[in-house]
Write a protein that holds these residues in place. Sequence first.
Motif: not given
Length: 194
Positions: A17-33, A127-135
């Motif tokens: 509640v306090l951090y809203g959109c900046t709350f971190s979930h360690a270990g659950e992040n996915q790397s993109v670019k 849905d096929k597991g491919a990374r989407v382009p920025a946009g």
Amino acid sequence: MMKTIHILALLPFISMVLYGCTFSHAGENQSVKGGKERLEISFNFHRGGIASSQYAIWIEDGKGKLVRTIYATPFTVKGGYEYREDAIPMWVDKAKPQRMTSTQVDAVTGATPQNGYLVYRWDGKDDKGARVPAGKYEVFIEGTLHWKSRILYSGDFVWGENNQNPIPLKVEYFDRSSVNENMITGLKVCYVAE
């Protein structure tokens, strides 16, 4: 002592509640670019009675094409759409669950949600597991509240752009009724890049 335990159990929720959109979930992040990015959709869910409590969350690209279903309630995906045409019909029209394989069904459903605070994450893959382009993309949350009474939340965002939190959402009601109108409350969609 008992009060201390209850307060400690609430600390993760208080942090969200306090951090809203900046709350971190360690270990659950996915790397993109090379960065760590995700879209987080969170809300309080309150189950209703008969002919209610169906919802779906999905992402479309800038041309309105379904990119990924993040979640859809098992009842509808596993055949409920055939005899309950009012159960999340926009998602059914886009996703075509009648054409899904059992693997695809398993990928978008899960356990029937219980009352409480729910968080869903999109890792930037289609849905096929491919990374989407920025946009530009759009997130949708459709809920069947009671029989034909539905709600649709939608919001535009840019995948790859950090300064957009929380993402503004539009809301539309269809055949609005007061029955089960609080099925989804406190909805927040956040783009998280770490």
